[in-house]
Motif scaffolding. Structure first.
Motif, PDB file in Angstrom:
ATOM      1  N   LEU A   1       2.024  11.862  -9.623  1.00  0.00           N
ATOM      2  CA  LEU A   1       1.414  13.192  -9.586  1.00  0.00           C
ATOM      3  C   LEU A   1       2.471  14.265  -9.598  1.00  0.00           C
ATOM      4  O   LEU A   1       2.331  15.287 -10.256  1.00  0.00           O
ATOM      5  CB  LEU A   1       0.537  13.325  -8.347  1.00  0.00           C
ATOM      6  N   SER A   2       3.563  14.030  -8.839  1.00  0.00           N
ATOM      7  CA  SER A   2       4.580  15.068  -8.774  1.00  0.00           C
ATOM      8  C   SER A   2       5.280  15.182 -10.116  1.00  0.00           C
ATOM      9  O   SER A   2       5.615  16.262 -10.569  1.00  0.00           O
ATOM     10  CB  SER A   2       5.570  14.781  -7.648  1.00  0.00           C
TER      11      SER A   2
ATOM     12  N   LEU B   1       0.841  -1.198   0.000  1.00  0.00           N
ATOM     13  CA  LEU B   1       0.000   0.000   0.000  1.00  0.00           C
ATOM     14  C   LEU B   1       0.874   1.245   0.000  1.00  0.00           C
ATOM     15  O   LEU B   1       0.637   2.197  -0.745  1.00  0.00           O
ATOM     16  CB  LEU B   1      -0.907  -0.028   1.237  1.00  0.00           C
ATOM     17  N   ALA B   2       1.942   1.201   0.824  1.00  0.00           N
ATOM     18  CA  ALA B   2       2.858   2.342   0.895  1.00  0.00           C
ATOM     19  C   ALA B   2       3.469   2.597  -0.468  1.00  0.00           C
ATOM     20  O   ALA B   2       3.540   3.724  -0.949  1.00  0.00           O
ATOM     21  CB  ALA B   2       3.951   2.077   1.911  1.00  0.00           C
TER      22      ALA B   2
ATOM     23  N   ALA C   1       2.351  25.204 -14.786  1.00  0.00           N
ATOM     24  CA  ALA C   1       1.343  25.498 -13.774  1.00  0.00           C
ATOM     25  C   ALA C   1       1.335  26.972 -13.406  1.00  0.00           C
ATOM     26  O   ALA C   1       0.300  27.520 -13.054  1.00  0.00           O
ATOM     27  CB  ALA C   1       1.581  24.648 -12.530  1.00  0.00           C
TER      28      ALA C   1
ATOM     29  N   PHE D   1      -2.072  27.120 -18.190  1.00  0.00           N
ATOM     30  CA  PHE D   1      -3.307  26.473 -18.597  1.00  0.00           C
ATOM     31  C   PHE D   1      -4.408  26.602 -17.549  1.00  0.00           C
ATOM     32  O   PHE D   1      -5.578  26.420 -17.834  1.00  0.00           O
ATOM     33  CB  PHE D   1      -3.074  25.003 -18.946  1.00  0.00           C
ATOM     34  N   GLN D   2      -4.037  26.996 -16.326  1.00  0.00           N
ATOM     35  CA  GLN D   2      -5.058  27.044 -15.275  1.00  0.00           C
ATOM     36  C   GLN D   2      -5.924  28.286 -15.403  1.00  0.00           C
ATOM     37  O   GLN D   2      -7.092  28.286 -15.065  1.00  0.00           O
ATOM     38  CB  GLN D   2      -4.385  27.060 -13.908  1.00  0.00           C
TER      39      GLN D   2
ATOM     40  N   ILE E   1       0.979   4.209  -2.675  1.00  0.00           N
ATOM     41  CA  ILE E   1       0.781   5.629  -2.372  1.00  0.00           C
ATOM     42  C   ILE E   1       1.962   6.443  -2.892  1.00  0.00           C
ATOM     43  O   ILE E   1       1.798   7.466  -3.540  1.00  0.00           O
ATOM     44  CB  ILE E   1       0.600   5.838  -0.855  1.00  0.00           C
ATOM     45  N   MET E   2       3.164   5.928  -2.633  1.00  0.00           N
ATOM     46  CA  MET E   2       4.350   6.648  -3.103  1.00  0.00           C
ATOM     47  C   MET E   2       4.347   6.764  -4.619  1.00  0.00           C
ATOM     48  O   MET E   2       4.643   7.796  -5.179  1.00  0.00           O
ATOM     49  CB  MET E   2       5.633   5.914  -2.648  1.00  0.00           C
TER      50      MET E   2
ATOM     51  N   ALA F   1       1.948   9.241  -5.688  1.00  0.00           N
ATOM     52  CA  ALA F   1       2.436  10.575  -5.349  1.00  0.00           C
ATOM     53  C   ALA F   1       3.495  11.003  -6.354  1.00  0.00           C
ATOM     54  O   ALA F   1       3.499  12.125  -6.846  1.00  0.00           O
ATOM     55  CB  ALA F   1       3.019  10.589  -3.943  1.00  0.00           C
TER      56      ALA F   1
END
Lengths: 337, 328
Positions: B19-20, B8-9, B78, B49-50, B12-13, B16
């Motif tokens: 995403l990063s 699970l860790a 971003a 783009f935001q 998650i990593m 993450a």
């Protein structure tokens, strides 16, 4: 705190390990009075420099500008006292604002549901942070850095990369800009109420006591039979609740959830905590100090703006003040050691 | 159990990190890229783009692309300070070997080596919004920000009766639109309206909250202030929020903003704001794709396409010329 004692921490009652000793109490008082002195000097300086500074509407403007950073900083104070850090509060706040927006505007749910939904989002993020730190033993810096990015991304995803406007939601704006106490924006009232809550949590509850204990010596606290992992999860969750409240307040103040906002807010909040005398090494800190730290930042920025100091120089001055605050703190501690 | 936790860790990593990584490459939108299909493919690298402005440019480009039967991808960093991140996107776009690249420069100098690479790879380049100091691109579709700033000054001067104090809440003292919208305004005031005094210029990075606090401080510091000019959407809304929070009488302080967005158009309809300058972002996106197609087909074209800008207020906000270029 108890590095030189011969008795092991396990033999001591928890209260003794954790309860702020007389020395640290005085030290905290001194740091606070130092920060408080700085605040007073700034107030006097700017009142003399500009006749427009010391008007009630400007003071209320300063307090309003302190609200969001201050609420974030209260929650972060708890985390920093455990010798942790929370980098996810800035973008996390934005995600909470966006969730509130989706609940209230897109799904047209009642006001209270939207507000609680935003706060619950903060609590959930805090819980995940705490879980990653406690159970997976991730360094808080990494765990919350990852959460910062996840929140930033999710805020954009959930909002569809566009601001959500609350103009159709009756009473939402009043959460920040109404005035239950005439003349005082509600956001400022919320700042003070969350401050009192954080103060009580940190100084009058078991949670507060363990927060200091974990920050002073986590191993010793664990050996003395405290489930530090569980408490850390709780502390990060509580910090997340503050993030959620900040998210609702900023959304109400802007009457919109701006998904691209938030990066950099975490560092301002952390700066306020540090200026207020909370140690990044953990084990030492106070909510009153954090409030004063946040006020120093916003008074400074407002005063420089009133004096029409160029924006680029404003940043330089704020940076220097942070340096001076931390430097005098470390100097004094070295002298005491 | 132990293993489960670890897995699970790791999960998650991994998410993450994914995403990063996405964040590093600027959280691009639709940056798939084709390459293998026969469809003409244009890679657009934007300044952001935001922001709703860029979303509108993207919309215009995509509509035009659908009409012409070509494929476009649109990505940007971003934030508009990420010069380096944008160059990495441009590099990736060159590596994908599209039929054309459309580029909006965040920094006019940093992009030069990459455009030389594009030239070496024989990929035609067109530009939108802001240009690179390179001779290679064949077209730049741009709003003349100096003229737009001057138009804002004309209307401000008219609103305050040709004399009095005004302030500017800018969004950047570095990027070209921020500088030119300010300079166009300041210079026009100096040349044409000597009785108008610009008492303060400060910068809020287009952050709504920061801009609101700046505007409040400015209003406090200058009790005789007659007008405030916000140089982009976030700055203008900040000024509106400041006036609302201070409870000033509606329309007493003349506010001129830039671009649109629902909060701004609402403030204009409501009378809190006197008006704003709008560009035509949808038209800019369409013009960019058209220019790219011409470049692909080797057609001659002018180096510069001036995209239009307008002043709008409560009276003409619904005019057929204005309404389509405003975005929510």
């Amino acid at each position: 705190m108890s590095k030189t004692t011969t008795t092991t921490a396990a033999e001591k009652p928890v209260g003794e390990v954790t309860g702020p000793s007389r020395g640290s109490f005085l030290r905290d008082r001194l740091q606070q009075s130092l920060a408080f002195g700085t605040l007073i000097v700034l107030l006097i300086f700017f009142s003399l420099a500009s006749s427009n500074f010391l008007s009630w509407s400007n003071i209320s403007g300063i307090l309003l500008a302190t609200a969001v950073i201050g609420i974030l900083a209260f929650g972060t104070t708890l985390v920093i006292v455990t010798a942790g850090i929370d980098l996810s509060i800035g973008t996390g706040m934005t995600l909470c604002a966006v969730v509130t927006g989706v609940l209230l505007v897109n799904w047209e749910l009642p006001l209270l549901v939207g507000v609680l939904g935003g706060i619950a989002t903060g609590a959930l993020m805090g819980f995940i942070n705490g879980f990653n730190v406690s159970v997976f033993k991730l360094p808080p810096f990494i765990a919350t850095l990852a959460m910062m990015m996840i929140a930033q991304g999710l805020a954009l995803v959930v909002s569809g990369v566009r601001p959500i406007y609350f103009s159709g939601v009756d009473g939402f704006k009043e959460i920040a800009l109404g005035a239950i106490i005439p003349g005082l924006p509600n956001a400022v009232l919320i700042l003070f109420l969350t401050g009192i809550a954080a103060f009580l949590l940190l100084s009058k509850t078991l949670l507060g006591r363990y927060t200091f204990a974990i920050g002073s010596n986590e191993e010793a606290t664990k050996i003395s039979g405290v489930n530090t992992g569980k408490w850390k999860i709780l502390i990060y969750t509580v910090a997340g609740i503050f993030t959620g409240i900040a998210g609702v307040v900023i959304a109400a103040r802007l009457d919109s959830a701006q998904p691209q906002l938030g990066v950099g807010y975490e560092l301002q909040a952390i700066a306020a905590v540090i200026i207020g005398g909370t140690s990044l090494m953990g084990g030492r800190g106070s909510i009153l100090g954090t409030l004063i730290g946040a006020l120093i930042m916003s008074v400074l920025i407002n005063g420089l703006r009133i004096m029409s100091v160029q924006t680029e120089w404003q940043n330089v001055v704020v940076g220097v003040v942070i340096l001076v605050a931390v430097f005098t703190d470390s100097l004094r501690r070295r002298r005491e050691a | 159990m132990k293993f489960g936790k670890k897995a699970l860790a790791a999960g998650i990593m991994a998410s993450a990190l994914a995403l990063s990584a996405c964040g590093d490459s600027g959280s691009s939108t639709d940056a798939g890229g084709s390459g293998d299909s026969d469809k003409v493919y244009i890679a657009m690298i934007s300044k952001g783009f935001q922001h709703q402005f860029w979303q509108a440019v993207k919309q215009g480009a995509e509509e035009k692309a659908a009409e012409l039967g070509v494929e476009v991808t649109f990505e940007g960093p971003a934030s508009e300070t990420e010069v380096d991140g944008q160059l990495q996107m441009l590099q990736a776009a060159i590596d994908k070997k599209p039929d054309a690249i459309a580029y909006a420069a965040l920094d006019p100098q940093a992009c030069i080596p990459l455009l030389e690479q594009a030239e070496a790879a024989k990929i035609p380049v067109v530009q939108f919004d802001a240009g690179c100091d390179s001779e290679y691109p064949v077209n730049l579709a741009q709003t003349n920000s100096l003229d737009a700033g001057a138009l804002a000054a004309d209307h401000m001067a008219e609103l305050i009766g040709g004399k009095g104090e005004v302030g500017i809440v800018g969004h950047s003292q570095i990027n070209s639109t921020g500088v030119e919208r300010r300079d166009g305004f300041v210079n026009r005031m100096k040349e044409e309206y000597p009785d108008v005094k610009i008492v303060d210029i400060q910068y809020g990075d287009g952050d709504h909250l920061k801009s609101a606090d700046i505007a409040k401080a400015m209003i406090q510091a200058n009790p005789n202030l007659k007008g405030l000019y916000g140089t982009n959407e976030g700055s203008a809304i900040g000024v509106v929020n400041a006036v609302n929070e201070l409870g000033l009488e509606k329309g007493k302080l003349k506010i001129i903003g830039f671009d649109s967005g629902k909060a701004q158009t609402d403030a204009i309809r409501d009378g809190v704001m006197a008006g704003a300058i709008t560009q035509d972002p949808i038209g800019m996106g369409a013009a960019t794709v058209e220019a790219a197609m011409k470049a692909i087909n080797g057609e001659e074209q002018e180096k510069l396409t001036g995209t239009p800008f307008y002043f709008y207020n409560a009276e003409n906000i619904d005019d057929p010329e204005i309404a389509p270029v405003l975005y929510e």
